[in-house]
Write a protein that holds these residues in place. Structure first.
Motif, short mmCIF file in Angstrom:
data_model
loop_
_atom_site.label_atom_id
_atom_site.label_comp_id
_atom_site.label_asym_id
_atom_site.label_seq_id
_atom_site.Cartn_x
_atom_site.Cartn_y
_atom_site.Cartn_z
N GLN A 106 0.82 -1.20 0.00
CA GLN A 106 0.00 0.00 0.00
C GLN A 106 0.86 1.26 0.00
O GLN A 106 0.52 2.25 -0.66
CB GLN A 106 -0.92 -0.02 1.22
N ALA A 107 1.96 1.21 0.73
CA ALA A 107 2.85 2.38 0.74
C ALA A 107 3.48 2.61 -0.63
O ALA A 107 3.57 3.75 -1.10
CB ALA A 107 3.95 2.19 1.79
N ARG A 108 3.90 1.53 -1.29
CA ARG A 108 4.46 1.68 -2.62
C ARG A 108 3.42 2.18 -3.61
O ARG A 108 3.71 3.01 -4.48
CB ARG A 108 5.03 0.34 -3.09
N THR A 109 2.20 1.71 -3.48
CA THR A 109 1.14 2.18 -4.37
C THR A 109 0.85 3.66 -4.14
O THR A 109 0.67 4.42 -5.10
CB THR A 109 -0.14 1.36 -4.14
N ALA A 110 0.84 4.07 -2.88
CA ALA A 110 0.60 5.49 -2.60
C ALA A 110 1.71 6.37 -3.15
O ALA A 110 1.46 7.45 -3.68
CB ALA A 110 0.45 5.70 -1.09
N VAL A 111 2.95 5.90 -3.05
CA VAL A 111 4.07 6.68 -3.58
C VAL A 111 3.98 6.76 -5.10
O VAL A 111 4.24 7.82 -5.70
CB VAL A 111 5.41 6.04 -3.14
N ALA A 112 3.59 5.66 -5.74
CA ALA A 112 3.47 5.69 -7.20
C ALA A 112 2.36 6.61 -7.67
O ALA A 112 2.48 7.28 -8.69
CB ALA A 112 3.24 4.26 -7.72
N VAL A 113 1.28 6.66 -6.90
CA VAL A 113 0.17 7.54 -7.28
C VAL A 113 0.54 9.00 -7.12
O VAL A 113 0.19 9.86 -7.92
CB VAL A 113 -1.08 7.19 -6.45
N ARG A 114 1.29 9.31 -6.06
CA ARG A 114 1.66 10.70 -5.79
C ARG A 114 2.90 11.15 -6.53
O ARG A 114 3.26 12.32 -6.47
CB ARG A 114 1.91 10.90 -4.30
N SER A 155 5.93 15.60 -8.83
CA SER A 155 6.92 16.09 -9.79
C SER A 155 6.42 17.33 -10.49
O SER A 155 7.20 18.23 -10.80
CB SER A 155 7.24 14.99 -10.80
N LEU A 156 5.13 17.40 -10.76
CA LEU A 156 4.59 18.60 -11.39
C LEU A 156 4.69 19.79 -10.45
O LEU A 156 5.04 20.89 -10.87
CB LEU A 156 3.13 18.35 -11.80
N ARG A 157 4.41 19.58 -9.16
CA ARG A 157 4.53 20.68 -8.22
C ARG A 157 5.98 21.12 -8.04
O ARG A 157 6.27 22.30 -7.91
CB ARG A 157 3.94 20.29 -6.87
#
Length: 422
Positions: A311-319, A324-326
């Motif tokens: 779940q942590a890896r998925t959250a990092v991939a989603v964010r 990066s845009l910010r």
């Protein structure tokens, strides 16, 4: 079927194998009667066919013959048992069994696993309709039973034709090969072509085959390599080694998941699947010499720590992309915020204002009858002045700020009389 038995003069003889058919064995030349390896039903030998749909040599039931009711290869009995224990994901229509596929993989794991009493005692052929341990969802459990049943029949085309699959919301049934690819290399090549050139499947896909070798990736995690295809390899990978470590070479596996084609910079393309749940991999052993199938198993479920890590890896991939845009355009996002803070700062807190705002705050504090601070002299402008070390030069010495500038000297003359008047 890939095996049969000789039957001469009312006596059951030794076993014969399908790979001997093309070599013209003596029993084929003399047309010795053959029977099923598990019952007394007559069978015939069929040689290898070459053409658009190549097929290996096999034994097939004789015309107008059916397996005995007690035979583990009886399709009618097996179809009824699978439908009865599938919790509605499979049903019998005529002489066919239809397996209903979900729209995506997440729906498979959300279903309630099948609960039974364990393997049936005395199951010498390994065909009892029992749940794979640990408990599997009904769809995977039914698919495992079907594949093991077809394995006993040597994936006879006539027997395979009795199993169909359906996509959700569709009444038209598809062949079994649209869902499960294997064991022939041509079956895996068909899936490879579907994932590259043709429209990709919109339903879960399975591959059945034998584990050729257990390899190691760059991070020393196990990787399962199945029989290679024509110009590509077939591998099963996972970020969790516990899902692949129970499988060994020469075991048979049914892998259900999202398959894709990966082309590395060096080497052959790879038809791969990343396992994320334990129910995606069901494995068992099978002996050609004894016609025995070992009980099916699957890897242990993921632990709480493994699920938390995923779940942590998925959250990092989603964010990752929004972050990066910010980070790439910082001037766009803080710009409106900076303008609002600068616009609000001058009216609310100018430089001479801090002492003036502290005085009314001190006067307002004793106004409510709070027993904590009854005496009013506690909040006096005198203690508040030393409490602010930074602005003390402003209130007592107003002449300090206008001194450095030249023009303010003229204005200074106008201020001094005004201050003297005060």
């Amino acid at each position: 079927m890939d095996k049969a038995r000789l039957y001469q003069h009312g006596t059951v003889g030794k076993k014969v194998f399908a790979h001997q058919i093309d070599d013209e064995p003596w029993w084929r030349g003399q047309k010795v009667p053959l029977i099923c390896p598990f019952c007394m039903t007559a069978v015939v030998s069929v040689r290898t066919t070459v053409g658009r749909a190549p097929r290996g040599a096999l034994f097939r039931l004789a015309a107008d013959r059916q397996h005995e009711d007690v035979c583990p290869l009886n399709p009618t009995e097996v179809l009824q048992k699978i439908a009865h224990g599938s919790q509605g994901v499979a049903f019998v229509q005529g002489d066919e069994l239809h397996l209903v596929l979900p729209g995506d993989m997440s729906q498979i794991g959300a279903t309630t696993p099948v609960v039974d009493t364990g393997p049936t005692p005395g199951d010498h052929f390994g065909l009892a309709i029992s749940t794979v341990r640990p408990l599997l969802p009904p769809l995977i459990n039914s698919a495992v039973v079907i594949v093991r049943f077809l394995q006993k029949h040597g994936f006879d085309a006539d027997v395979v034709a009795q199993f169909k699959v359906r996509r959700p919301g569709e009444d038209k049934a598809m062949p079994w090969g649209e869902f499960c690819h294997g064991p022939a290399p041509a079956d895996r090549a068909g899936l490879y072509a579907r994932l590259t050139d043709r429209p990709k499947p919109t339903h879960p896909v399975a591959i059945y085959g034998r584990v050729a070798a257990v390899e190691q990736d760059s991070q020393d995690r196990p990787v399962l390599r199945l029989a290679d295809g024509s110009g590509f390899s077939v591998r099963i990978r996972s970020e969790h080694p516990s899902l692949l470590s129970p499988l060994a070479a020469d075991t048979f596996v049914l892998a259900v998941g999202a398959w894709k084609v990966w082309t590395p910079r060096k080497g052959r393309p790879e038809l791969q699947m990343f396992a994320e749940e334990h129910w995606q991999l069901a494995h068992w052993t099978y002996s050609d010499a004894t016609d025995r199938s070992g009980p099916p198993f699957c890897p242990p479920p993921l632990s709480l720590a493994q699920r938390t890590l995923r779940q942590a890896r998925t959250a990092v991939a989603v964010r990752a992309k929004p972050a990066s845009l910010r980070a790439g355009s910082p001037s766009l996002t803080p710009r409106p915020g900076g303008q609002s803070t600068t616009a609000a700062a001058p009216p609310s807190a100018p430089q001479p204002a801090p002492p003036t705002m502290a005085v009314p705050a001190a006067a307002d504090f004793p106004a409510p009858p709070v027993p904590m601070r009854p005496p009013a002299p506690v909040l006096d402008p005198t203690p508040s002045a030393p409490a602010l070390p930074a602005p003390p030069p402003l209130p007592p010495r107003p002449s300090a700020p206008p001194q450095p500038a030249g023009p303010p000297r003229r204005t200074r003359r106008s201020w001094w009389p005004f201050s003297r008047r005060r």
